[in-house]
Design a protein around this motif. Sequence first.
Motif, short mmCIF file in Angstrom:
data_model
loop_
_atom_site.label_atom_id
_atom_site.label_comp_id
_atom_site.label_asym_id
_atom_site.label_seq_id
_atom_site.Cartn_x
_atom_site.Cartn_y
_atom_site.Cartn_z
N THR A 10 0.85 -1.19 0.00
CA THR A 10 0.00 0.00 0.00
C THR A 10 0.89 1.25 0.00
O THR A 10 2.07 1.17 0.41
CB THR A 10 -0.91 0.04 1.24
N GLY A 12 0.76 3.64 2.05
CA GLY A 12 1.13 3.92 3.44
C GLY A 12 2.35 3.13 3.86
O GLY A 12 3.26 3.67 4.51
N ASN A 290 3.96 8.41 -3.52
CA ASN A 290 3.05 7.68 -2.64
C ASN A 290 2.23 8.61 -1.77
O ASN A 290 1.08 8.30 -1.42
CB ASN A 290 3.84 6.69 -1.79
N LYS A 293 -0.61 9.61 -3.92
CA LYS A 293 -1.57 8.50 -4.03
C LYS A 293 -2.44 8.40 -2.78
O LYS A 293 -3.65 8.15 -2.88
CB LYS A 293 -0.81 7.18 -4.25
N ILE A 294 -1.86 8.63 -1.61
CA ILE A 294 -2.64 8.62 -0.37
C ILE A 294 -3.67 9.74 -0.40
O ILE A 294 -4.83 9.55 -0.02
CB ILE A 294 -1.71 8.76 0.84
N LYS A 297 -6.62 8.90 -2.62
CA LYS A 297 -7.48 7.83 -2.11
C LYS A 297 -8.19 8.18 -0.82
O LYS A 297 -8.90 7.35 -0.26
CB LYS A 297 -6.63 6.56 -1.90
N ALA A 307 -3.14 15.18 3.53
CA ALA A 307 -2.09 14.33 2.94
C ALA A 307 -1.27 15.11 1.92
O ALA A 307 -0.03 14.99 1.88
CB ALA A 307 -2.72 13.11 2.29
N SER A 360 -3.87 7.32 5.16
CA SER A 360 -3.76 6.11 4.35
C SER A 360 -4.57 4.96 4.92
O SER A 360 -5.22 4.22 4.19
CB SER A 360 -2.28 5.72 4.24
N GLY A 363 -8.12 5.38 4.05
CA GLY A 363 -8.41 5.66 2.65
C GLY A 363 -9.35 4.66 2.05
O GLY A 363 -9.82 3.72 2.71
#
Length: 391
Positions: A10, A12, A290, A293-294, A297, A307, A360, A363
Amino acid sequence: MRKIPVPWSTPGEAVLYIVIVLIAIGTVNIFSASFVMAAQQLQDSYFFLKKHLLTCLIGLICLIVASRMDYRRLPRYLPIMIVAAFGMLIAVYFGGIDANGAKRWLRIGIIFQPSEIAKLVAVIMSAAYIGPRIEKHRLISLLSWPVAATGMMAILVLKQPDMGTAVVIMAVCLVLYLPSGIPLRQTYGLLMGVAMGVVYLVYAASYRTERILAWLDPWTYQQTSGYQAVQALLAIGSGNFFGSGLGRGASKFLYLPEAHTDFAFAVLCQEMGFLGAAVVLVLFALLAWNGIKIALKATDGFGMMLAAGVTFLIVGQAVGNIAMVTGLLPVTGIPLPFISYGGTALVINLAAVGLLLSVSRRGKKGKAHQEDQEEKEALQRLKLVPPTIDQ
């Protein structure tokens, strides 16, 4: 096309692994950059290493606590955080510790830097304002209380004086506004205001003007205001591809000021070479990827902006520091997260990473996984499915 195997499943987990590796690299680099000065001035080669390891422990505890808390409760405590941040910044102005002509530290049992706390508070304030408005499709304007509050905090930090940190505090707030749909005329006004503000700040103090001149031509000022920049470039250039080896760099022998703090990246380049520098750059790029991406999501607007703000706070400072050390930007005093020595900065950055992990965990993917686990546990209690090996 086959995917490149990675040790995480993930975003996270990716952030956590990347931060641990950065801390490990930073710990080695801090000891290597500081043991000569610590031995000569403090009669203890391990002085800065021991303090750094203690700070790491405190920071990791903050990371764990922040990651396990529900970030959605933060807005409830925001008034307390704002009052505390302003209180500490004002206290520094009247009773701060004077060092090198600046008052940036406060002693309340322990010595810490309130401006580092103000950075994270600025992120939380901005996210708490912008996030809910994005969800409700409401107008977002720069004429809002987070911008005003962040501006006042930045002014207090500028008075210390600490222009670099003041710019970071203001930037982490304004950067969240730009992609959030503010009116176009405000975007143009912001850009013009930033340009005018930079010009004013540069010429408002003579030492800042000297820094700009030294940045444009450091070799002309190599014995005065450009000394640090020249020594940093010499350290970086001498590292070649593989570096001179850990502990073997010459810059730590009091040639490069602030070798273990603001200019730690120069020592890293000298001793670990281009290869070591490239590893650090890739790690920060992966952290940014990343972190985004967190944010995408996140299940709510506040989580998304929190985030994004934390990611910019950490990666933005990394970009600023590396650009400063390599001569792409003037010397500003911005530390390199997890690599530079600095107690308050490390604790705050690790706490910020904890908030990123909290977003995360809650999410979209994390929420679905949690619901699946709860469903499996319920079915097992009814003995409808056998328990798995890992349970």
